[in-house]
Design an enzyme around this catalytic site. Structure first.
Site, mmCIF file in Angstrom:
data_model
loop_
_atom_site.group_PDB
_atom_site.id
_atom_site.type_symbol
_atom_site.label_atom_id
_atom_site.label_comp_id
_atom_site.label_asym_id
_atom_site.label_seq_id
_atom_site.Cartn_x
_atom_site.Cartn_y
_atom_site.Cartn_z
ATOM 1 N N CYS A 2 23.576 -39.445 23.938
ATOM 2 C CA CYS A 2 24.691 -40.365 23.704
ATOM 3 C C CYS A 2 25.903 -39.894 24.489
ATOM 4 O O CYS A 2 25.903 -38.836 25.091
ATOM 5 C CB CYS A 2 25.033 -40.362 22.219
ATOM 6 S SG CYS A 2 23.598 -40.571 21.179
ATOM 7 N N ARG A 27 24.644 -42.936 29.625
ATOM 8 C CA ARG A 27 24.024 -41.915 28.745
ATOM 9 C C ARG A 27 23.334 -42.546 27.551
ATOM 10 O O ARG A 27 22.629 -41.903 26.809
ATOM 11 C CB ARG A 27 25.098 -40.941 28.229
ATOM 12 C CG ARG A 27 25.792 -40.117 29.299
ATOM 13 C CD ARG A 27 26.877 -39.256 28.684
ATOM 14 N NE ARG A 27 26.317 -38.287 27.765
ATOM 15 C CZ ARG A 27 25.855 -37.092 28.143
ATOM 16 N NH1 ARG A 27 25.870 -36.753 29.407
ATOM 17 N NH2 ARG A 27 25.363 -36.232 27.268
ATOM 18 N N TRP A 74 22.393 -43.680 22.030
ATOM 19 C CA TRP A 74 20.976 -43.849 22.382
ATOM 20 C C TRP A 74 20.229 -43.405 21.155
ATOM 21 O O TRP A 74 20.187 -42.214 20.847
ATOM 22 C CB TRP A 74 20.631 -42.999 23.603
ATOM 23 C CG TRP A 74 19.226 -43.171 24.086
ATOM 24 C CD1 TRP A 74 18.653 -44.323 24.538
ATOM 25 C CD2 TRP A 74 18.204 -42.183 24.143
ATOM 26 N NE1 TRP A 74 17.347 -44.091 24.888
ATOM 27 C CE2 TRP A 74 17.040 -42.802 24.656
ATOM 28 C CE3 TRP A 74 18.147 -40.833 23.827
ATOM 29 C CZ2 TRP A 74 15.853 -42.110 24.850
ATOM 30 C CZ3 TRP A 74 16.967 -40.144 24.013
ATOM 31 C CH2 TRP A 74 15.825 -40.791 24.518
ATOM 32 N N ASN A 100 26.398 -36.236 19.279
ATOM 33 C CA ASN A 100 25.286 -36.388 20.210
ATOM 34 C C ASN A 100 24.335 -35.245 19.937
ATOM 35 O O ASN A 100 24.727 -34.085 19.920
ATOM 36 C CB ASN A 100 25.801 -36.321 21.662
ATOM 37 C CG ASN A 100 24.644 -36.310 22.665
ATOM 38 O OD1 ASN A 100 23.550 -36.785 22.347
ATOM 39 N ND2 ASN A 100 24.872 -35.744 23.835
ATOM 40 N N GLY A 101 23.074 -35.554 19.662
ATOM 41 C CA GLY A 101 22.091 -34.494 19.388
ATOM 42 C C GLY A 101 21.252 -34.896 18.193
ATOM 43 O O GLY A 101 21.252 -36.044 17.777
ATOM 44 N N GLU A 482 6.264 -39.575 42.471
ATOM 45 C CA GLU A 482 7.691 -39.919 42.313
ATOM 46 C C GLU A 482 7.910 -41.390 42.614
ATOM 47 O O GLU A 482 8.661 -42.071 41.915
ATOM 48 C CB GLU A 482 8.544 -39.027 43.211
ATOM 49 C CG GLU A 482 9.995 -39.427 43.343
ATOM 50 C CD GLU A 482 10.763 -39.462 42.022
ATOM 51 O OE1 GLU A 482 10.249 -38.969 41.004
ATOM 52 O OE2 GLU A 482 11.878 -40.027 42.015
ATOM 53 N N LYS A 486 9.556 -44.131 39.998
ATOM 54 C CA LYS A 486 10.717 -44.990 40.335
ATOM 55 C C LYS A 486 10.411 -46.431 39.979
ATOM 56 O O LYS A 486 11.211 -47.113 39.355
ATOM 57 C CB LYS A 486 11.033 -44.876 41.826
ATOM 58 C CG LYS A 486 11.710 -43.589 42.214
ATOM 59 C CD LYS A 486 13.143 -43.476 41.772
ATOM 60 C CE LYS A 486 13.501 -42.736 40.555
ATOM 61 N NZ LYS A 486 13.043 -41.472 40.131
ATOM 62 N N GLU A 489 10.000 -47.041 36.037
ATOM 63 C CA GLU A 489 11.147 -46.846 35.141
ATOM 64 C C GLU A 489 12.239 -47.879 35.343
ATOM 65 O O GLU A 489 13.042 -48.098 34.445
ATOM 66 C CB GLU A 489 11.707 -45.438 35.239
ATOM 67 C CG GLU A 489 12.420 -45.058 36.499
ATOM 68 C CD GLU A 489 13.051 -43.662 36.373
ATOM 69 O OE1 GLU A 489 13.491 -43.275 35.276
ATOM 70 O OE2 GLU A 489 13.090 -42.961 37.383
ATOM 71 N N HIS A 505 -13.415 -41.314 42.822
ATOM 72 C CA HIS A 505 -13.869 -40.717 41.551
ATOM 73 C C HIS A 505 -13.403 -41.528 40.365
ATOM 74 O O HIS A 505 -13.115 -40.980 39.301
ATOM 75 C CB HIS A 505 -13.378 -39.264 41.460
ATOM 76 C CG HIS A 505 -13.867 -38.410 42.586
ATOM 77 N ND1 HIS A 505 -15.168 -37.978 42.680
ATOM 78 C CD2 HIS A 505 -13.252 -37.981 43.710
ATOM 79 C CE1 HIS A 505 -15.325 -37.280 43.782
ATOM 80 N NE2 HIS A 505 -14.172 -37.259 44.442
ATOM 81 N N LYS A 604 20.035 -41.128 30.826
ATOM 82 C CA LYS A 604 20.164 -40.337 32.049
ATOM 83 C C LYS A 604 19.717 -38.898 31.847
ATOM 84 O O LYS A 604 19.136 -38.302 32.717
ATOM 85 C CB LYS A 604 21.620 -40.357 32.547
ATOM 86 C CG LYS A 604 21.832 -39.580 33.842
ATOM 87 C CD LYS A 604 20.974 -40.112 34.971
ATOM 88 C CE LYS A 604 21.029 -39.257 36.219
ATOM 89 N NZ LYS A 604 20.023 -39.629 37.227
HETATM 90 C C1 AGP Z 1 14.076 -39.741 36.733
HETATM 91 O O1 AGP Z 1 14.303 -40.927 37.466
HETATM 92 C C2 AGP Z 1 14.227 -39.947 35.255
HETATM 93 N N1 AGP Z 1 15.520 -40.433 34.937
HETATM 94 C C3 AGP Z 1 13.814 -38.737 34.433
HETATM 95 O O2 AGP Z 1 12.431 -38.548 34.633
HETATM 96 C C4 AGP Z 1 14.523 -37.412 34.768
HETATM 97 O O3 AGP Z 1 14.129 -36.959 36.039
HETATM 98 C C5 AGP Z 1 14.099 -36.360 33.721
HETATM 99 O O4 AGP Z 1 14.524 -36.807 32.454
HETATM 100 C C6 AGP Z 1 14.677 -34.953 34.003
HETATM 101 O O5 AGP Z 1 16.070 -35.004 33.964
HETATM 102 P P1 AGP Z 1 16.898 -33.705 34.497
HETATM 103 O O6 AGP Z 1 16.598 -33.573 35.965
HETATM 104 O O7 AGP Z 1 18.328 -34.019 34.223
HETATM 105 O O8 AGP Z 1 16.402 -32.507 33.726
#
Ligand code: AGP
Length: 609
Positions: A2, A27, A74, A100-101, A482, A486, A489, A505, A604
């Protein structure tokens, strides 16, 4: 994860707090709220969904007061409803809290408080905290907050205001980030720098189990025992514009286009081509340390994990040290084989990812040397590792990581070259060649970015697909992973990545005319093998999108959907090859109407387990 903002000064608290929450919306954004001290009491406005809903309420019913706290949520405990939105108050309505937490022992605490007559109106762990402070309050708010936090297990970053002490704003943190901003007769708290950067550059990073007592004239930091702690006031170099969109439609697109400059920033003064040297003193590893390395773990989550998978190829190829890459959430619980001879490299853009933070603590507990590759200065991971390599990517606001991934790859190749040199496996000519090629990359990526039109057309062709397959080999197998992340997500299309040699396979059973297959077929030692894989896909009516090296005519026999990138050293090719995949994911998501910067269900930085 959050976003928290707090203000104490002579201005209208709501204006500062709402502006800060908007800069933290990346966030978390499933509800939001602000509380201020006004007319001798605490008043509050909260809204479900995005900040615009809260903005509407504030317009209809303005919130006065020069001391306040705000929160964009969040959801962890309790559905994202207005009732569960922060700030939460105690039973007397005299104490208000944002958090937050996760408070892991909130249920037994809640039962204990209910026994004592407390009544709760939400399902959140945060409301328990407000009542806990009330329960501990005698005549000193700061003491009550410290006493309450001593009883809490789990992670927290909190802001507290109360009519018991109307000219004070109290903050505290453990495992969740929280900073103080020091202004002129006004002070701030926030989860992250962009929230308060327009108002002050003087920042204090709170450490675990510290609280801060802010008044209009200053801030005092204490430990939970009430002992004052001296803290360094840092000055943030970022300018506020950098943290804005800079004229792009989305932060993600801005950050994709920032990548050439990011590479220059990450390389910084760390290379000396003439002397074939790499300067990474901040990691604190001597030649002896590197020479006796037997095993390296790279531990991270998500995109950072995939950068580690590329790093494995780089370090094993140049430094000939065995590298094992692990998801932080797996590493921390699988009783890993770690001892004093192990080097663990944790990678994290935010430096706050709970699983990665826990993994580094687990590694240190077992005696390992832990190095961090991190973007956010002063973040928890940056402060707990034995040595930190900052990647200088600047603030990355888009939830889908792009420029930070690029910067992680640069950091990893610098490490691989340095380790190779220290272990006398990379000679001067090879080091010079790699350093020279590294410095060419920004221009190569600028040329790749110029191919946006072609990538938009390919996005137009395939944006309605329900499934995607990404194939790569060698150092570009992680690039395929990767690329798939992208896409999934931000466009919500199911996308999987496979080592191209694995197709036969099993995965080849998936191929039909509805399944676009993006194949990384840039110049490499296994190019011919990848071409065979492409033919296998075509033979089953699969739609191939081929990523090739400029000048490749062979590929046109198999597909017209071709993205070409400039040639570079194979070991550096993931740095160039990821860019078209970032753009493809962006334009497909755009075409599907997704919220590119704030994709559903994501945050994020995942600062909770
Ligand atoms: C990547 O596009 C995502 N937002 C997510 O997988 C991110 O890379 C992951 O949560 C790790 O975050 P960090 O690099 O801040 O530790």
């Amino acid at each position: 994860m959050c976003g928290i903002v707090g203000y104490i000064g002579s201005g209208e608290a709501t204006e500062y707090i709402f502006d800060g929450l908007k800069r933290l919306e990346y966030r978390g954004y499933d509800s939001a709220g602000i509380a201020t001290i006004t007319n001798g009491g605490i008043d509050r406005r909260r809204g479900e969904g995005k900040l615009v809903n809260l903005e509407k309420k504030l317009r209809e019913q303005p919130l006065a007061g020069s001391v306040g706290i705000g929160h964009t949520r969040w959801a962890t405990h309790g559905r994202p409803t207005e009732f569960n939105a922060h700030p939460h108050t105690d039973g007397s309505g005299k104490i208000s809290v944002v958090h937050n937490g996760i408070i892991e022992n909130y249920m037994p605490l809640k039962e204990e408080l209910i026994e004592k007559g407390h009544r709760f109106v939400s399902q959140t762990d945060t409301e328990v905290l407000a009542h806990l402070i009330e329960d501990e309050f005698k005549d000193d708010l700061e003491a009550a907050v410290r006493a309450a936090l001593k009883r809490v297990e789990g992670a927290y970053a909190i802001g507290v205001i109360s009519t018991h002490d109307p000219d004070t704003l109290i903050a505290g943190r453990k495992s969740s980030p929280l900073i103080l901003g020091l202004g002129d007769n006004e002070n701030f708290i926030a989860s992250d720098v962009p929230a308060i950067l327009p108002h002050t550059r003087k920042i204090i990073y709170l450490d675990d189990e510290e609280i801060a007592v802010l008044t209009r004239s200053g801030a005092t930091v204490k430990d939970l025992g009430g002992n004052t702690v001296d803290k360094k006031v840092e000055t943030i170099e970022w300018n506020p514009v950098l943290a804005e969109k800079g004229g792009y439609d989305h932060f993600m697109l801005k950050e994709i286009f920032e990548q050439p400059q990011v590479i220059r920033n990450t390389i910084g003064g760390r290379t000396d081509e003439e002397h074939a040297k790499i300067y990474l003193e901040e990691m604190g590893l001597s030649v002896e340390d590197v020479k006796k390395l037997k095993h390296i773990y790279i531990v991270a989550c998500g995109t950072a994990y995939y950068s580690g998978c590329v790093g494995k190829y780089m370090i094993e190829q140049l430094a000939r040290v065995q590298v094992e890459v692990d998801f932080a959430s797996e590493f921390r619980y699988r009783n890993p084989i770690v001892d004093e001879s192990t080097l663990v490299i944790v990678i994290s853009q935010s430096g706050e990812t709970a699983d990665t933070l826990a993994a580094l603590r687990e590694a240190k507990k077992r005696g390992a040397r832990v190095i961090g590759i991190v973007n956010v200065k002063g973040s928890s991971i940056a402060r707990e590792v034995d040595g930190v390599l900052y990647i200088h990517a600047g603030p990355e606001i888009g939830v889908a990581s792009t420029k930070a991934y690029m910067a992680m790859l640069i950091a990893l190749i610098l490490i691989a070259i340095q380790f190779g040199r220290m272990r006398e496996l990379v000679d001067v000519p090879e080091a010079r060649r790699l350093i020279r090629e590294l410095k060419r990359l920004p221009r190569l990526i600028e040329r790749t970015l110029a191919d946006v039109g072609n990538i938009q057309e390919i996005a137009e062709t395939f944006f309605e697909a329900r499934d995607f397959l990404y194939l790569g080999r060698g150092v570009n197998f992680p690039t395929a992973m990767e690329g798939a992340l992208k896409l999934k997500e931000i466009s919500y299309i199911h996308a999987e990545a496979y080592a191209a040699g694995e197709m036969k396979h099993g995965p080849i059973a998936l191929i039909d005319r509805n399944m676009p297959v993006l194949c990384i077929a840039t110049k490499s030692a296994t190019y011919d093998k990848v071409l065979s894989n492409i033919q296998e896909v075509k033979a089953r009516e699969g739609n191939v999108i081929a990523l090739v090296t400029d000048g490749d005519e062979e590929i046109l026999k198999f597909t017209r959907d071709v993205i070409s990138v400039p040639e570079t050293e194979e070991i550096l090719s993931p740095i160039v090859n990821v860019v078209p995949m970032q753009l493809l994911a962006y334009y497909i998501a755009l075409r599907r109407g997704s919220d590119v910067d704030q994709p559903r269900n994501l945050a994020k930085s995942v600062t909770v387990e």
